[in-house]
Design a protein around this motif. Sequence first.
Motif, mmCIF file in Angstrom:
data_model
loop_
_atom_site.group_PDB
_atom_site.id
_atom_site.type_symbol
_atom_site.label_atom_id
_atom_site.label_comp_id
_atom_site.label_asym_id
_atom_site.label_seq_id
_atom_site.Cartn_x
_atom_site.Cartn_y
_atom_site.Cartn_z
ATOM 1 N N SER A 117 -43.807 -30.400 -119.987
ATOM 2 C CA SER A 117 -45.161 -30.456 -119.245
ATOM 3 C C SER A 117 -46.377 -30.293 -120.423
ATOM 4 O O SER A 117 -47.319 -31.009 -120.086
ATOM 5 N N SER A 118 -46.030 -29.689 -121.186
ATOM 6 C CA SER A 118 -47.141 -29.469 -122.431
ATOM 7 C C SER A 118 -47.257 -30.767 -123.186
ATOM 8 O O SER A 118 -48.175 -31.014 -123.618
ATOM 9 N N VAL A 119 -45.796 -31.142 -123.660
ATOM 10 C CA VAL A 119 -45.977 -32.081 -124.686
ATOM 11 C C VAL A 119 -46.682 -33.475 -124.196
ATOM 12 O O VAL A 119 -47.291 -34.022 -124.678
ATOM 13 N N ILE A 120 -46.528 -33.739 -122.768
ATOM 14 C CA ILE A 120 -46.987 -35.066 -122.295
ATOM 15 C C ILE A 120 -48.555 -34.738 -122.390
ATOM 16 O O ILE A 120 -49.179 -35.969 -122.534
ATOM 17 N N ARG A 121 -48.827 -33.617 -121.961
ATOM 18 C CA ARG A 121 -50.350 -33.556 -121.864
ATOM 19 C C ARG A 121 -50.992 -33.487 -123.507
ATOM 20 O O ARG A 121 -52.169 -33.814 -123.242
ATOM 21 N N TYR A 122 -50.435 -32.824 -124.200
ATOM 22 C CA TYR A 122 -50.940 -32.730 -125.585
ATOM 23 C C TYR A 122 -51.144 -34.459 -126.162
ATOM 24 O O TYR A 122 -51.868 -34.765 -126.634
ATOM 25 N N LEU A 123 -49.937 -35.103 -125.873
ATOM 26 C CA LEU A 123 -50.242 -36.569 -126.149
ATOM 27 C C LEU A 123 -50.985 -37.528 -125.481
ATOM 28 O O LEU A 123 -51.586 -38.381 -126.040
ATOM 29 N N LEU A 124 -51.499 -37.178 -124.392
ATOM 30 C CA LEU A 124 -52.527 -37.453 -123.454
ATOM 31 C C LEU A 124 -53.851 -37.504 -124.121
ATOM 32 O O LEU A 124 -55.048 -38.081 -124.113
ATOM 33 N N ALA A 125 -53.963 -36.435 -125.401
ATOM 34 C CA ALA A 125 -55.125 -36.009 -125.992
ATOM 35 C C ALA A 125 -55.541 -37.249 -127.158
ATOM 36 O O ALA A 125 -56.553 -37.189 -127.695
ATOM 37 N N VAL A 126 -54.367 -38.045 -127.385
ATOM 38 C CA VAL A 126 -54.390 -38.851 -128.456
ATOM 39 C C VAL A 126 -55.109 -40.235 -127.759
ATOM 40 O O VAL A 126 -54.505 -40.754 -126.585
ATOM 41 N N PRO A 127 -56.143 -40.812 -128.176
ATOM 42 C CA PRO A 127 -56.917 -41.977 -127.708
ATOM 43 C C PRO A 127 -55.943 -43.249 -127.209
ATOM 44 O O PRO A 127 -56.116 -43.844 -126.442
ATOM 45 N N GLU A 128 -54.884 -43.283 -128.271
ATOM 46 C CA GLU A 128 -54.043 -44.533 -128.097
ATOM 47 C C GLU A 128 -53.019 -44.402 -126.928
ATOM 48 O O GLU A 128 -52.358 -45.307 -126.568
ATOM 49 N N VAL A 129 -52.876 -43.334 -126.379
ATOM 50 C CA VAL A 129 -51.755 -43.097 -125.388
ATOM 51 C C VAL A 129 -52.219 -42.971 -124.042
ATOM 52 O O VAL A 129 -53.398 -42.218 -123.706
ATOM 53 N N SER A 130 -51.582 -43.719 -123.165
ATOM 54 C CA SER A 130 -52.027 -43.565 -122.043
ATOM 55 C C SER A 130 -50.619 -43.270 -121.023
ATOM 56 O O SER A 130 -49.595 -43.725 -121.511
ATOM 57 N N LEU A 131 -50.863 -42.841 -119.798
ATOM 58 C CA LEU A 131 -49.733 -42.525 -118.779
ATOM 59 C C LEU A 131 -49.454 -43.107 -117.524
ATOM 60 O O LEU A 131 -50.754 -43.082 -116.794
ATOM 61 N N ALA A 132 -48.377 -43.768 -117.082
ATOM 62 C CA ALA A 132 -48.264 -44.297 -115.810
ATOM 63 C C ALA A 132 -48.092 -42.871 -115.007
ATOM 64 O O ALA A 132 -47.341 -41.920 -115.214
ATOM 65 N N SER A 133 -48.726 -43.058 -113.618
ATOM 66 C CA SER A 133 -48.236 -41.790 -112.757
ATOM 67 C C SER A 133 -48.301 -42.164 -111.471
ATOM 68 O O SER A 133 -48.894 -43.096 -110.922
ATOM 69 N N ARG A 134 -47.975 -41.274 -110.637
ATOM 70 C CA ARG A 134 -47.996 -41.618 -109.239
ATOM 71 C C ARG A 134 -49.233 -41.715 -108.453
ATOM 72 O O ARG A 134 -49.451 -42.167 -107.417
ATOM 73 N N VAL A 135 -50.269 -41.273 -109.235
ATOM 74 C CA VAL A 135 -51.780 -41.597 -109.178
ATOM 75 C C VAL A 135 -52.529 -42.662 -109.841
ATOM 76 O O VAL A 135 -53.686 -42.470 -109.839
ATOM 77 N N GLY A 136 -51.620 -43.573 -110.347
ATOM 78 C CA GLY A 136 -52.474 -44.597 -111.065
ATOM 79 C C GLY A 136 -52.135 -44.217 -112.590
ATOM 80 O O GLY A 136 -52.086 -43.082 -113.282
ATOM 81 N N MET A 137 -52.828 -45.018 -113.562
ATOM 82 C CA MET A 137 -52.913 -44.655 -115.041
ATOM 83 C C MET A 137 -53.716 -43.614 -115.177
ATOM 84 O O MET A 137 -54.929 -43.573 -114.775
ATOM 85 N N ILE A 138 -53.317 -42.716 -116.153
ATOM 86 C CA ILE A 138 -54.286 -41.903 -116.699
ATOM 87 C C ILE A 138 -54.298 -41.753 -118.217
ATOM 88 O O ILE A 138 -53.353 -42.210 -118.855
ATOM 89 N N GLU A 139 -55.539 -41.925 -118.840
ATOM 90 C CA GLU A 139 -55.714 -42.455 -120.020
ATOM 91 C C GLU A 139 -56.527 -41.443 -120.926
ATOM 92 O O GLU A 139 -56.699 -41.569 -122.052
ATOM 93 N N THR A 140 -57.006 -40.187 -120.278
ATOM 94 C CA THR A 140 -57.533 -39.107 -121.018
ATOM 95 C C THR A 140 -56.820 -37.766 -120.559
ATOM 96 O O THR A 140 -56.630 -37.695 -119.463
ATOM 97 N N GLN A 141 -56.958 -36.906 -121.460
ATOM 98 C CA GLN A 141 -56.540 -35.707 -121.085
ATOM 99 C C GLN A 141 -57.353 -34.974 -120.019
ATOM 100 O O GLN A 141 -57.180 -34.139 -119.036
ATOM 101 N N GLU A 142 -58.648 -35.081 -120.154
ATOM 102 C CA GLU A 142 -59.800 -34.904 -119.356
ATOM 103 C C GLU A 142 -59.455 -35.172 -117.909
ATOM 104 O O GLU A 142 -59.850 -34.289 -116.979
ATOM 105 N N GLU A 143 -58.776 -35.918 -117.720
ATOM 106 C CA GLU A 143 -58.433 -36.409 -116.033
ATOM 107 C C GLU A 143 -57.521 -35.604 -115.542
ATOM 108 O O GLU A 143 -57.692 -35.425 -114.338
#
Length: 432
Positions: A117-143
């Motif tokens: 849970s922590s690792v995926i959120r840390y990786l989202l802090a990197v601008p080049e990383v985005s995440l597919a999720s059940r509520v659509g794409m998440i592209e920043t940790q702030e989201e």
Amino acid sequence: MASRLALLRRMEELRWREVHERDEADKQNLAILKREVQADGDGTDGMKEKSEDLLLRLFSVQSLRTYMPHWLFSDSKESVKGWKERIVEESDELLKLVNRKFRPDFMLLGSSKCGTSSVIRYLLAVPEVSLASRVGMIETQEEIQDVSDEGNFDPLETHIFDQKVEFSPVELMRAQCIAYSSRLQEGQGASASMLAHYTPHYIYHPMTPYNLERLFGSEHNIRFLVMLREPVARAVSSYYFKVKTERESRTLAEAISAGIQYHTNMRHKIVSECGLDHDAEVVCLEDAEPALGREEMVQKLKEIYIDKTLPDCPPLHDPNLFNDHVGKGVYHEQLRRWMHIFPKERFYVCTLEEFSQDPVGKLSEMLSHIGMSEEDIRKSRSVLEQTVQKKWNVTQSSSSSADQEVLEQLKAFYAPHNEKLFQLLGRRLWGM
């Protein structure tokens, strides 16, 4: 007004409860929340033109995923007539609208209670990383700052590939990948070039690597990140987390004893199903019958883990899947299954113990493994140093001196499995 993502998360959780609890109040709340989300799109949160249509498409795919098992086994086959054509057409339209790739560049496979849970959120802090999720794409940790990962629902987990084959048609998995990697707000995250998927028990579910191969083939270049943890500590943490979320009612001793017995029974079941000598060294089904073709292997897995159930070998699904505190720590079996399908070099394996000693260094190694340039990793270091100060989904274990016998039982059980893991990876991960 709550943030868009928080509203969507509540909407998804209510949808899950609607299916599983059939609560009329939940159904009414679902309708209210849907109106709130759509109203929020007209305000300062900035959901642009076509966003309402996109939202509806997203949830139509999720609805299909949720209700598919009921439809397939209902008396009225008319309810699913032509669904493949409809979902392919709709997902193709959605793909045009978002103009975004849907195949992940990397996946965080698990294991649960190992810091994922922590690792995926840390990786989202990197601008080049985005995440597919059940509520659509998440592209920043702030989201996701106001989205809790505690409880029975984490919207960051996609849960696309962890189903048996008849519940995971290729057309449906593809539609989910498209919908879950769709932006609900245009113009954000243009610099994000690496798309991630995350579900912490992907590594454990026997059907996941086969479903992934069915959709993308084995020749793709998806990279895999794996977090492990000393298995006794992981099992205890898993138990208390499920107690906290009200999905575990047994005592620690009862849960651990049942888990050890279940693993023993499953090994005997594999040996029996495959007609092997009971003294045979069986690591996983792939070792037992390496000559099986892919379709035969999938069928045999389904028979052993899901269909041909016995009182001492219940089917691998909720709650057995989520409450297998012991089996999820037999890592070598899970990795052997994945490495039977995908090359070993695709996997980066890190332990929670290693990560805790040097989180920024380990995150940098992960970014390198998924293909990020050394220059971009260097630029991200200050962001990583800041973000690792926070931890998510930390479970406080409360085992007492009375549990020492249980812990010793676990240590003895895991000892030979740990040795096989160390041999597979070529290094010792922790002492026993």
